[in-house]
Design a protein around this motif. Structure first.
Motif, short mmCIF file in Angstrom:
data_model
loop_
_atom_site.label_atom_id
_atom_site.label_comp_id
_atom_site.label_asym_id
_atom_site.label_seq_id
_atom_site.Cartn_x
_atom_site.Cartn_y
_atom_site.Cartn_z
N PRO A 1 -5.18 46.00 -11.85
CA PRO A 1 -4.07 45.82 -10.91
C PRO A 1 -2.73 45.71 -11.65
CG PRO A 1 -5.27 43.76 -11.20
CD PRO A 1 -6.06 44.82 -11.94
N ALA A 2 -1.67 45.96 -10.90
CA ALA A 2 -0.32 45.84 -11.47
C ALA A 2 -0.08 44.38 -11.90
CB ALA A 2 0.72 46.26 -10.45
N PRO A 3 0.61 44.15 -13.00
CA PRO A 3 0.87 42.77 -13.45
C PRO A 3 1.75 42.03 -12.46
CG PRO A 3 2.13 44.34 -14.74
CD PRO A 3 1.20 45.15 -13.90
N GLU A 4 1.47 40.75 -12.32
CA GLU A 4 2.29 39.91 -11.43
C GLU A 4 3.67 39.67 -12.00
OE1 GLU A 4 0.30 36.32 -10.48
OE2 GLU A 4 -1.41 37.32 -9.51
N LYS A 5 3.77 39.63 -13.31
CA LYS A 5 5.07 39.39 -13.94
C LYS A 5 5.02 39.86 -15.39
CE LYS A 5 3.84 34.58 -14.96
NZ LYS A 5 4.23 33.16 -14.82
N LEU A 6 6.18 40.08 -15.93
CA LEU A 6 6.36 40.38 -17.35
C LEU A 6 7.07 39.18 -17.98
CD1 LEU A 6 7.65 44.06 -17.03
CD2 LEU A 6 5.29 43.24 -17.06
N VAL A 7 6.62 38.77 -19.15
CA VAL A 7 7.11 37.50 -19.70
C VAL A 7 7.38 37.63 -21.20
CG1 VAL A 7 5.85 36.12 -17.99
CG2 VAL A 7 4.79 36.61 -20.20
N ARG A 8 8.16 36.69 -21.71
CA ARG A 8 8.33 36.49 -23.14
C ARG A 8 9.02 35.14 -23.35
NH1 ARG A 8 5.93 38.74 -27.29
NH2 ARG A 8 6.42 40.82 -26.50
N ASP A 9 8.49 34.34 -24.25
CA ASP A 9 9.12 33.08 -24.64
C ASP A 9 9.87 33.28 -25.95
OD1 ASP A 9 8.11 31.78 -22.47
OD2 ASP A 9 6.58 30.65 -23.54
N LEU A 10 11.06 32.72 -26.00
CA LEU A 10 11.87 32.80 -27.21
C LEU A 10 12.06 31.37 -27.74
CD1 LEU A 10 13.59 34.43 -29.19
CD2 LEU A 10 15.51 34.18 -27.60
N ALA B 1 12.75 26.13 -26.13
CA ALA B 1 12.39 27.52 -25.86
C ALA B 1 13.15 28.03 -24.65
CB ALA B 1 10.89 27.65 -25.61
N LEU B 2 13.43 29.33 -24.67
CA LEU B 2 13.89 30.07 -23.50
C LEU B 2 12.70 30.85 -22.96
CD1 LEU B 2 17.30 31.46 -24.82
CD2 LEU B 2 16.94 29.47 -23.34
N HIS B 3 12.51 30.78 -21.65
CA HIS B 3 11.37 31.43 -21.01
C HIS B 3 11.89 32.57 -20.13
CE1 HIS B 3 9.12 27.86 -22.28
NE2 HIS B 3 10.05 27.13 -21.68
N PHE B 4 11.57 33.80 -20.51
CA PHE B 4 12.00 34.98 -19.75
C PHE B 4 10.83 35.51 -18.94
CE2 PHE B 4 14.80 34.72 -23.38
CZ PHE B 4 16.04 35.06 -22.87
N ALA B 5 11.09 35.82 -17.69
CA ALA B 5 10.06 36.40 -16.83
C ALA B 5 10.73 37.22 -15.73
CB ALA B 5 9.18 35.31 -16.21
N THR B 6 10.02 38.23 -15.25
CA THR B 6 10.52 38.95 -14.08
C THR B 6 10.34 38.07 -12.85
OG1 THR B 6 8.35 39.98 -13.89
CG2 THR B 6 10.09 41.24 -15.00
N ALA B 7 11.27 38.18 -11.90
CA ALA B 7 11.18 37.42 -10.67
C ALA B 7 9.97 37.90 -9.85
CB ALA B 7 12.47 37.58 -9.87
N PRO B 8 9.45 37.08 -8.93
CA PRO B 8 8.27 37.47 -8.14
C PRO B 8 8.44 38.84 -7.48
CG PRO B 8 8.78 35.16 -7.79
CD PRO B 8 9.91 35.71 -8.61
N GLY B 9 7.42 39.69 -7.62
CA GLY B 9 7.41 41.01 -7.00
C GLY B 9 8.08 42.09 -7.81
N GLU B 10 8.87 41.74 -8.81
CA GLU B 10 9.63 42.76 -9.54
C GLU B 10 8.73 43.59 -10.46
OE1 GLU B 10 12.43 43.62 -8.84
OE2 GLU B 10 13.81 41.99 -8.39
N ALA B 11 7.73 42.96 -11.07
CA ALA B 11 6.88 43.72 -12.02
C ALA B 11 6.14 44.85 -11.31
CB ALA B 11 5.90 42.76 -12.69
N ALA B 12 5.65 44.58 -10.11
CA ALA B 12 4.92 45.62 -9.37
C ALA B 12 5.81 46.81 -9.06
CB ALA B 12 4.36 45.03 -8.08
#
Length: 403
Positions: A279-288, A370-381
């Motif tokens: 399935p399509a990922p729920e979100k894209l993430v990266r911690d800095l 840390a800075l936590h980067f993520a796509t907002a809900p629904g954006e990754a799909a």
């Protein structure tokens, strides 16, 4: 004839003005500085010592923070009477109680310090009269006690050091005589009128960096707020201004890993699941991650190349689709929000008008955040509907040390 009268009156006015004596205000400055380290979280008093402790620096009380003296620049002549029934006719001094003083840095909100007189000393030289110096001896009465009973040379001069019993609300201090009878009159010159004091400074961790200044004014005279008793002449000042300068310099350092200017987002665990038909990922993430040293307040906000409502975004240049990002921050436990809440994955606001304000509860030195980067809900799909495309955008996270 009229011109002659006018000229004579003018000359008389000039003579009267030239002969007038105006008591000048005395002024002293008390200074302190805050230079934080892992072992120091207090203000350090940097006021130069003058008065009693300048003459006798090895005296015990001069080694204590609340015992170091400062000369107030008050000089006068006083006639004293030994064991006078009216206490103000003796060698006498009365000081005001604890004063709360507002200090502020340029453009900043004021904070309060507390200031109290804790001891008093004066150098007395007899002009005329019988008996020992009027400030000599252990027989101190009223609101003071003798800290040093006898510094002097026979009957010609003397130095007293009296502790003020209740600095928050003093009463008059006086001395009868040094083993003498009643009624001995003397005229003496008093100088090196110095005090020790207690300065309770504000919490430097809650103060933005800067030079904080303020002042307090006292009247000086026979019946002033600093009262010298009866039969005072040749007083060089009728007021005392005490100025305060508190220099606050905070430690602030951010350390990011190399190449932190580029943050690549991907699904938790990588892309393989989706590439293998999942399935399509729920979100894209990266911690800095980063490390921070901070000892004072700060504010944090974001500036966005692409603004999506109240969020920053990244843009697909092929079709101009912009996807919103959900960017949060975590800080060490010593740094908290103004309401005491921990900064744990807390959203970072956009724009400098409504920043996230962070207070220092306990200083932090080289601790992780840390800075936590993520796509907002629904954006990754939506983004994966355009395989092979790249989304880019600049996000600037501003840590404002409130300097």
């Amino acid at each position: 004839m009229k011109p002659m009268k006018t000229m004579r009156l003018a000359a008389l006015s000039l003579a009267l003005l030239g002969g007038a004596e105006v008591a000048m205000a005395s002024e002293v400055t008390i200074t302190a500085e805050f230079r934080p380290s892992s072992t120091n979280m207090r203000f350090k008093n940097t006021t130069p010592i003058s008065g009693f402790c300048n003459r006798w620096p090895s005296y015990a009380s001069c080694q204590e923070d609340d015992g170091k003296s400062i000369d107030l620049g008050i000089n006068y002549t006083k006639e004293t009477v030994s064991w006078a029934p009216i206490e103000r006719d003796r060698f006498y001094a009365l000081f005001p109680g604890t004063q709360l003083v507002d200090v502020s840095a340029a453009g900043g909100a004021p904070v309060q310090l507390s200031f109290s007189f804790t001891s008093f000393s004066a150098y007395l030289v007899k002009r005329s009269g019988l008996g020992f110096p009027a400030n000599w001896g252990f027989y101190v009465e009223g609101g003071c006690r003798a800290l040093q009973g006898a510094i002097g040379n026979g009957v010609s001069w003397g130095v007293n050091l009296w502790g003020i019993n209740s600095p928050e609300s003093p009463t008059g201090c006086h001395v009868g005589a040094h083993g003498e009878g009643e009624g001995l009159r003397a005229v003496s010159d008093i100088s090196e009128f110095s005090v020790a004091y207690k300065l309770i400074a504000p919490n430097p961790l809650a103060m933005p960096a800067g030079l904080y200044t303020g002042e307090v004014n006292y009247s000086v005279g026979e019946n002033g707020q600093i009262a010298l008793g009866n039969n005072v002449t040749n007083l060089n000042t009728n007021s005392l201004k005490i100025k305060f300068e508190l220099d606050v310099q905070h430690a602030f350092e951010l350390q990011f890993p190399a190449n932190s200017d580029k943050v690549i987002l991907e699904p938790p665990g990588g892309w393989m699941r989706w590439l293998n038909g999942g399935p399509a990922p729920e979100k894209l993430v990266r911690d800095l991650p980063f490390r921070i040293t901070k000892t004072g307040p700060m504010s944090v906000f974001m500036e966005c190349e692409y603004l999506v409502g109240l969020l920053c975004g990244v843009r697909n240049p092929r079709n101009n689709h912009i996807a919103a990002l959900d960017i949060k921050m975590s800080l060490p436990g010593g740094l908290q929000l103004h309401n005491g809440q921990a900064v744990e994955r807390h959203p970072i606001p956009t724009g400098r008008t409504m920043p996230l304000r962070v207070e220092t509860v306990t200083p932090v030195f080289n601790q992780p955040g840390a800075l936590h980067f993520a796509t907002a809900p629904g954006e990754a799909a939506a983004m994966v509907q355009h395989p092979g495309d790249t989304y880019r955008g600049n996000v600037t996270v501003v840590f404002d040390a409130l300097l």
